[in-house]
Design a protein around this motif. Sequence first.
Motif: not given
Length: 92
Positions: A60, A47-52
Amino acid sequence: MAEKIRRNLMLREYDIKETPLGKQTTFSIKFIKQNGEIVFIPSAVACGLTADLSKNGLRGVVSIDGNGNKTGHPTPVNIDAIIEWNGMEVIL
């Protein structure tokens, strides 16, 4: 654990988000949290994350049930902390 997988190959497998039939690719993962706790997720998806992600070396993951429904929240995992992938020991 008899089998081993190199981290770069594990990350390539992680990056394959769907099967040719369009279903999400699932995997099992074991990693060490910053506090030293070992976490095992027997069935997870990327899944995606908000962090770089590339700057921080994070990926994720979110746990899923037998029907493919998400059962937890997105968890950031440091790639250096991953110790097992699909039952194989992760090595450099």
